[in-house]
Design a protein around this motif. Structure first.
Motif, PDB file in Angstrom:
ATOM      1  N   GLY A 369       0.425  -1.528   0.054  1.00  0.00           N
ATOM      2  CA  GLY A 369       0.059  -0.116  -0.192  1.00  0.00           C
ATOM      3  C   GLY A 369       0.974   1.138   0.316  1.00  0.00           C
ATOM      4  N   LEU A 370       0.673   2.764   0.130  1.00  0.00           N
ATOM      5  CA  LEU A 370       0.674   3.388   0.688  1.00  0.00           C
ATOM      6  C   LEU A 370       1.640   3.653   1.315  1.00  0.00           C
ATOM      7  CD1 LEU A 370      -1.477   6.516  -0.330  1.00  0.00           C
ATOM      8  CD2 LEU A 370       0.323   5.346  -1.995  1.00  0.00           C
ATOM      9  N   SER A 371       3.064   4.153   1.268  1.00  0.00           N
ATOM     10  CA  SER A 371       4.204   3.614   2.060  1.00  0.00           C
ATOM     11  C   SER A 371       5.168   5.278   1.935  1.00  0.00           C
ATOM     12  CB  SER A 371       4.913   2.490   2.514  1.00  0.00           C
ATOM     13  OG  SER A 371       4.447   1.745   2.893  1.00  0.00           O
ATOM     14  N   GLU A 372       5.199   5.715   2.993  1.00  0.00           N
ATOM     15  CA  GLU A 372       6.524   6.771   2.911  1.00  0.00           C
ATOM     16  C   GLU A 372       7.395   6.472   2.662  1.00  0.00           C
ATOM     17  OE1 GLU A 372       8.167   9.554   6.043  1.00  0.00           O
ATOM     18  OE2 GLU A 372       6.288   9.366   6.600  1.00  0.00           O
ATOM     19  N   ILE A 373       8.400   6.695   1.470  1.00  0.00           N
ATOM     20  CA  ILE A 373       9.461   6.660   1.195  1.00  0.00           C
ATOM     21  C   ILE A 373      10.883   7.646   1.924  1.00  0.00           C
ATOM     22  CG2 ILE A 373       8.764   5.208  -0.727  1.00  0.00           C
ATOM     23  CD1 ILE A 373       9.425   6.884  -2.237  1.00  0.00           C
ATOM     24  N   ALA A 374      10.939   8.281   1.783  1.00  0.00           N
ATOM     25  CA  ALA A 374      11.321  10.017   2.272  1.00  0.00           C
ATOM     26  C   ALA A 374      10.572  11.225   2.497  1.00  0.00           C
ATOM     27  CB  ALA A 374      12.267   9.922   0.821  1.00  0.00           C
ATOM     28  N   ARG A 375      11.837  12.029   3.120  1.00  0.00           N
ATOM     29  CA  ARG A 375      11.322  12.798   4.025  1.00  0.00           C
ATOM     30  C   ARG A 375      12.613  13.991   4.225  1.00  0.00           C
ATOM     31  NH1 ARG A 375       7.029  14.467   8.731  1.00  0.00           N
ATOM     32  NH2 ARG A 375       6.078  12.242   8.011  1.00  0.00           N
ATOM     33  N   HIS A 376      12.619  15.432   3.711  1.00  0.00           N
ATOM     34  CA  HIS A 376      13.510  15.879   3.135  1.00  0.00           C
ATOM     35  C   HIS A 376      13.021  17.780   4.159  1.00  0.00           C
ATOM     36  CE1 HIS A 376      16.349  13.669   0.997  1.00  0.00           C
ATOM     37  NE2 HIS A 376      14.827  13.419   0.231  1.00  0.00           N
ATOM     38  N   ALA A 377      14.106  18.258   4.794  1.00  0.00           N
ATOM     39  CA  ALA A 377      13.832  19.888   5.190  1.00  0.00           C
ATOM     40  C   ALA A 377      13.858  20.339   3.968  1.00  0.00           C
ATOM     41  CB  ALA A 377      14.696  19.796   5.938  1.00  0.00           C
ATOM     42  N   LEU A 378      12.697  21.547   3.781  1.00  0.00           N
ATOM     43  CA  LEU A 378      12.376  22.552   2.599  1.00  0.00           C
ATOM     44  C   LEU A 378      13.830  22.927   2.111  1.00  0.00           C
ATOM     45  CD1 LEU A 378       8.749  23.285   3.115  1.00  0.00           C
ATOM     46  CD2 LEU A 378       9.357  21.205   1.956  1.00  0.00           C
ATOM     47  N   SER A 379      13.951  23.026   1.397  1.00  0.00           N
ATOM     48  CA  SER A 379      15.022  23.981   0.306  1.00  0.00           C
ATOM     49  C   SER A 379      14.756  24.671  -0.396  1.00  0.00           C
ATOM     50  CB  SER A 379      15.731  22.862  -0.024  1.00  0.00           C
ATOM     51  OG  SER A 379      17.566  23.434  -0.570  1.00  0.00           O
TER      52      SER A 379
END
Length: 511
Positions: A369-379
Motif C-alpha cells: 500500500g501507500l508508504s512514506e519513502i523519504a522525508r526532507h527539510a524544505l530547501s
C-alpha cells in the motif's frame, strides 16, 4: 413464652465471635430455654435472648449492628452535597461546612461518611453495557498512540482493529496529519484485502473538524476518502473512548510491547526501520494466537471476514497525500524547483509529495500500500536535498567511486577468495603505491595453504588497517595471531607514531 419478651428490633452491640454465637444458638436449640442456654454457654440470658431474636427475625446474627454516630444527623446534608457535585465534592470541604453547621466530630468521621455517600451515589448511576456483537465486514476502528522517540524525534503508532475478526495492525509514522492518516488507511485496506462498510475513530481534527449543536462536522478530505473507497468514516461520542474500546485496547497493548519502558525492558530504537520491524513482529504475534473472546486466531477469522469486505480501488486516494511527481533517472523528484532524492527502486514511477510543516514527505505505492519513502527539510532553488543513504552504490558522492576488485587471472582469484581482508589489503595497497603487489599476493596464498585462509585473511585485514605492506609484515602478523589469538589496539605507522623501541629504559642504567 420466649416470643413474648423478645424484641427483634432491639438495637445493641453484638460483640461475640462467630464461634461463641454458634455455641449460644446450639445451647438454646438443645434446651429451648433462655436461662438454661445461658448457663451452658456461660453468657448472660439477655445475650442469648438477643441472638435468638435476631435469628428468628431473619436477620444475620453474625453481622455487627451499626452504632449511633455523631454525624448521623448530618448524613442527609452530606448525601445532598454528593448528589449536587455529581460525586466530586471533597471530604475536607464537606467537613468545613459541617463544622459551620454545628458538627463536633473529627474529620475522619466526615471522610468515612463522604466515602460511603459517594459509593452509594456511584452504585445508583453506574454505567451499564450491552454486549456488542459485530458483523463480518462492517466495522474497522483506528486510533493513534504515542510511539518511541528515535534520534530525538517523536513518532506515532497508527493502530487499526477489524471488529469481527479481531485482526490488528500497527503502523509507525512520523506524524498524524490528514495525509498520513489517508496513507495508513490505504495500507490497512490493502493488507486486509478489502474495505469495510464503516471506519470508526475518535474526534481528532483530521476526522471531525468541529461539533455544532452536538452534530459532528466531518473533515472534507475524510468525506472524499470515504467516497473513494466506498466506506463511511464515523467518529465516536466525544470524550467517550469506551464506545471504541476494541482499538483502545489495541493501542494500550501496542504501547506496552513496543514503547521502551521499565516494565518491558526494551532499549531505544536505533532507526525508524527497526521500529517498523518491531511493529510487524508484534502484529504477526497477536494475530497468530487465539483471541480470548472468540477462541480462534484473528488470522483465520480474517480469511472468513475478507469475503464480506468489498474490493479496494486499484488507484489509491491521492487527494490528501499530495501531488504526483515522476522519479527521474537520478532518483530525485522536483518540488518547487528543488530536487529531492528518493530511495532506489522508484525510477520512472509516480510518487506523491506533500508539505508537512517544514518538511517534504514523499509517498509511494508499494506492495503493501501507500508508504512514506523519504522525508526532507524544505530547501530553496539551487540547494538540492540529496541523502547519501539513497545512493548505496555511490559512497561519498559521485565524484569518488570506490573501486571494486574484479579478478581475472588464477592468482587474483585465489588471493581474493581468501576473504574480505584480502580485498581490503589489495584496495589499500593500490592506493598506497605498494610495489611487487602480485608477488606479495602469491606469498599470502602460500601462507594460507600452511596456516589456513581465516588466519591469513585476518592478518591481511590487520595489515591494511595498520598500513604494513613491506616484505615479511604479513608473516609477522600471522605469527603473532597464531601465538596470542587476537591483536590489541592497532597503531598505524606514520610521522606521529614509531615502531622503534624507545630509550627511556636507559635512564636508570647504573643507578
Amino acid at each position: 413464652m420466649f416470643a413474648a419478651f423478645s424484641n427483634p428490633n432491639r438495637r445493641g452491640p453484638v460483640t461475640k465471635s462467630g464461634r461463641e454465637i454458634v455455641e449460644i444458638l446450639r445451647a438454646y436449640d438443645l434446651t429451648h430455654t433462655v436461662w438454661s442456654a445461658a448457663q451452658l454457654a456461660g453468657v448472660d440470658p439477655k445475650t442469648v435472648e438477643r441472638y435468638v431474636a435476631l435469628r428468628d427475625a431473619g436477620r444475620n446474627p453474625f453481622e455487627r449492628e451499626r452504632r449511633p454516630k455523631a454525624i448521623d444527623p448530618f448524613l442527609a446534608k452530606v448525601e445532598e452535597w454528593v448528589d449536587d457535585s455529581l460525586g466530586k465534592v471533597r471530604a475536607d470541604v464537606a467537613h468545613r461546612k459541617l463544622v459551620a453547621m454545628g458538627f463536633t466530630g473529627n474529620e475522619r468521621s466526615t471522610r468515612r461518611a463522604v466515602a460511603e455517600a459517594k459509593a452509594a451515589w456511584r452504585a445508583g448511576r453506574r454505567r451499564t453495557y450491552r454486549p456488542w456483537v459485530p458483523e463480518p465486514g462492517l466495522w474497522l476502528q483506528f486510533d493513534w498512540g504515542t510511539g518511541p522517540v528515535i534520534g530525538g524525534r517523536k513518532t506515532w503508532l497508527f493502530c487499526a482493529w477489524l471488529a469481527w475478526s479481531r485482526f490488528r495492525l500497527v503502523i509507525p509514522v512520523w506524524d498524524s496529519t490528514v495525509g498520513t492518516t489517508s496513507a495508513n488507511l490505504d495500507q490497512v485496506f490493502r493488507t486486509l484485502g478489502g474495505v469495510p462498510t464503516f471506519v470508526l475513530s475518535d474526534n481528532a481534527k483530521t476526522v471531525t473538524v468541529e461539533h455544532v449543536a452536538g452534530i459532528p462536522v466531518r473533515h472534507p478530505q475524510m468525506v472524499a476518502l470515504g467516497r473513494h473507497y466506498g466506506c463511511s468514516v464515523e467518529s465516536c461520542v466525544p470524550f467517550d473512548p469506551e464506545s471504541k474500546g476494541g482499538v483502545e485496547a489495541t493501542v494500550k497493548i501496542a504501547k506496552w510491547d513496543l514503547v521502551p519502558k521499565a516494565a518491558n525492558l526494551l532499549t531505544d530504537y536505533r532507526s525508524f526501520a527497526e521500529l517498523a520491524g518491531a511493529c510487524q513482529v508484534f502484529c504477526d504475534r497477536v494475530n497468530a494466537r487465539p483471541h480470548k473472546e472468540t477462541g480462534k486466531r484473528p488470522l483465520d477469522r480474517l480469511l472468513v471476514e475478507r469475503q464480506a469486505l468489498h474490493r479496494v480501488p486499484d488507484v489509491p486516494f491521492a487527494l490528501a497525500i499530495g501531488d504526483q511527481r515522476v522519479v527521474d533517472d537520478g532518483q530525485t523528484v522536483r518540488w518547487g524547483s528543488v530536487r529531492y532524492s528518493v530511495p532506489p527502486g522508484h525510477v520512472g514511477q509516480y510518487v506523491w509529495c506533500r508539505v508537512v510543516g517544514e518538511e517534504l514527505v514523499v509517498t509511494a505505492d508499494t506492495a503493501s500500500g501507500l508508504s512514506e519513502i523519504a522525508r526532507h527539510a524544505l530547501s530553496t532553488p539551487g540547494n538540492p536535498r540529496i541523502a547519501d543513504e539513497h545512493y548505496p552504490h555511490h559512497p561519498a558522492g559521485r565524484s569518488i567511486l570506490a573501486p571494486k576488485p574484479k579478478p581475472r587471472t588464477p592468482g587474483e582469484i585465489a588471493f581474493l577468495d581468501l576473504g574480505p581482508g584480502a580485498e581490503r589489503w589489495l584496495t589499500e595497497a593500490g592506493a598506497t603505491g605498494v610495489v611487487r603487489v602480485r608477488a606479495k599476493m602469491a606469498g599470502a596464498v602460500e601462507l594460507a595453504a600452511l596456516l589456513g585462509d581465516d588466519v591469513i585473511d585476518t592478518a591481511l585485514d590487520m595489515a591494511a588497517e595498520a598500513g604494513r605492506f613491506a616484505d615479511g609484515d604479513l608473516a609477522s602478523i600471522a605469527d603473532h595471531l597464531a601465538q596470542v589469538g587476537a591483536l590489541g589496539e592497532i597503531t598505524r605507522a606514520d610521522e606521529a607514531h614509531s615502531v622503534q623501541p624507545g630509550t627511556a629504559g636507559w635512564n636508570d642504567f647504573g643507578r
